[in-house]
Design a protein around this motif. Sequence first.
Motif, short mmCIF file in Angstrom:
data_model
loop_
_atom_site.label_atom_id
_atom_site.label_comp_id
_atom_site.label_asym_id
_atom_site.label_seq_id
_atom_site.Cartn_x
_atom_site.Cartn_y
_atom_site.Cartn_z
N VAL A 97 -1.23 0.08 1.20
CA VAL A 97 -0.85 0.83 1.93
C VAL A 97 -1.94 0.95 3.10
O VAL A 97 -3.27 0.52 2.54
N HIS A 98 -1.78 1.52 4.39
CA HIS A 98 -3.05 1.86 5.09
C HIS A 98 -3.37 3.26 5.29
O HIS A 98 -2.40 4.12 5.49
N VAL A 99 -4.73 3.35 4.96
CA VAL A 99 -5.04 4.77 5.13
C VAL A 99 -6.40 5.10 5.99
O VAL A 99 -6.98 3.71 5.97
N PRO A 100 -6.98 5.97 6.32
CA PRO A 100 -7.99 6.05 7.02
C PRO A 100 -9.32 6.01 6.23
O PRO A 100 -9.37 6.39 5.03
N CYS A 101 -10.24 5.04 6.59
CA CYS A 101 -11.73 4.79 5.79
C CYS A 101 -12.42 6.18 5.75
O CYS A 101 -12.40 6.66 6.74
N ASP A 102 -12.76 6.39 4.66
CA ASP A 102 -13.61 7.53 4.51
C ASP A 102 -14.90 7.75 5.40
O ASP A 102 -15.46 8.76 5.61
N LEU A 103 -15.42 6.27 5.81
CA LEU A 103 -16.66 6.16 6.51
C LEU A 103 -16.35 6.15 7.81
O LEU A 103 -17.20 7.14 8.62
N ASP A 106 -11.32 4.56 10.63
CA ASP A 106 -10.20 3.51 11.03
C ASP A 106 -9.31 3.35 10.07
O ASP A 106 -9.63 3.31 8.73
N ASP A 107 -8.10 2.70 10.03
CA ASP A 107 -7.31 2.27 9.18
C ASP A 107 -7.70 1.04 8.31
O ASP A 107 -8.22 0.42 8.84
N MET A 108 -7.38 1.18 7.11
CA MET A 108 -7.81 0.10 6.34
C MET A 108 -6.73 -0.14 5.33
O MET A 108 -5.90 0.86 4.84
N GLU A 109 -6.66 -1.42 4.56
CA GLU A 109 -5.73 -1.81 3.69
C GLU A 109 -6.21 -1.13 2.26
O GLU A 109 -7.37 -1.50 1.92
N GLN A 110 -5.31 -0.51 1.47
CA GLN A 110 -5.87 -0.10 -0.06
C GLN A 110 -4.62 -0.57 -0.89
O GLN A 110 -3.66 -0.28 -0.58
N GLU A 111 -5.05 -1.31 -1.57
CA GLU A 111 -4.30 -1.60 -2.87
C GLU A 111 -3.80 -0.44 -3.76
O GLU A 111 -4.68 0.53 -4.09
N VAL A 112 -2.60 -0.36 -4.17
CA VAL A 112 -2.13 0.84 -5.01
C VAL A 112 -1.27 0.18 -6.25
O VAL A 112 -0.51 -0.80 -5.91
N ALA A 113 -1.33 0.87 -7.32
CA ALA A 113 -0.76 0.33 -8.49
C ALA A 113 -0.59 1.54 -9.38
O ALA A 113 -1.61 2.33 -9.49
N ALA A 114 0.58 1.99 -10.05
CA ALA A 114 0.76 2.99 -10.55
C ALA A 114 1.90 2.86 -11.67
O ALA A 114 2.92 2.16 -11.24
N ILE A 156 -3.55 6.10 -4.95
CA ILE A 156 -4.76 6.02 -3.99
C ILE A 156 -6.05 6.51 -4.62
O ILE A 156 -6.13 7.64 -4.65
N PRO A 157 -7.12 5.62 -4.67
CA PRO A 157 -8.62 6.25 -5.08
C PRO A 157 -8.77 7.37 -4.23
O PRO A 157 -8.64 7.29 -3.03
N ILE A 158 -9.67 8.37 -4.93
CA ILE A 158 -10.15 9.15 -4.27
C ILE A 158 -11.23 9.08 -3.15
O ILE A 158 -10.86 9.43 -1.88
N LYS A 159 -11.96 7.84 -3.24
CA LYS A 159 -12.81 7.05 -2.12
C LYS A 159 -12.24 5.89 -1.82
O LYS A 159 -12.11 5.11 -2.71
N HIS A 160 -11.88 6.06 -0.41
CA HIS A 160 -11.59 4.52 0.12
C HIS A 160 -12.37 4.24 1.25
O HIS A 160 -12.20 4.81 2.25
#
Length: 208
Positions: A97-103, A106-114, A156-160
């Motif tokens: 998924v695309h989520v905003p970088c905490d730092l 900007d958008d970043m790709e984040q792997e998700v598995a659940a 989604i991890p708490i920190k991305h």
Amino acid sequence: MQPKELCRPRPMRAASVKGRGTLLLFHIIYAMYSLEPFKIDLNGLKEGVTTFGYDLDDAYFEAVEAPEVRRGRVRVDLTVSRAASVFRLDFHIGGTVHVPCDLCLDDMEQEVAADNSLTARLGEEYSEDDDLITVGRDEGLLDVSWFIYEFIALGIPIKHVHAPGKCNPAMIKVLEEHSAARSSDGGEGGAVDSRWSELEKLKTIIKD
């Protein structure tokens, strides 16, 4: 609904359309996306196990009006096990998924598995109690579209944060300058540095 139903809308090419026309075309594509395949007819399921498959893309996230995730490519495999009027739903989710970088924001790709489970039953009327969903016996339809989104969001991890070197350099420069200024001012006790105000403005511009 048939098992293993594919829920991705037919893609449309937008390469030749520019400006407002492109935006309009994407809105039309999203409007065409149907959440009907996510409504499972519990009454129609046989005893035992039934499987469903969903390929989610940007149109899905737009259709469910997702507050945190607006884009992504996610595969969902759902197994429904029926015993009398009780149903166990097991969701296996994987993708990006695309989520905003905490730092840098900007958008970043984040792997998700659940892997998540729900239990549903047929009853008098619809209600939710933790992981137990009661579905009205007369209608018998369980819409899993929002449950799937919640499971993705929880995965989604708490920190991305972007990989090293991938963050927006302009934002990183502002953050470094602000950090240096705060260090020279002795931490939290001093007045708010004007560069912090500029950082807040930059964050607002990027978010918009």
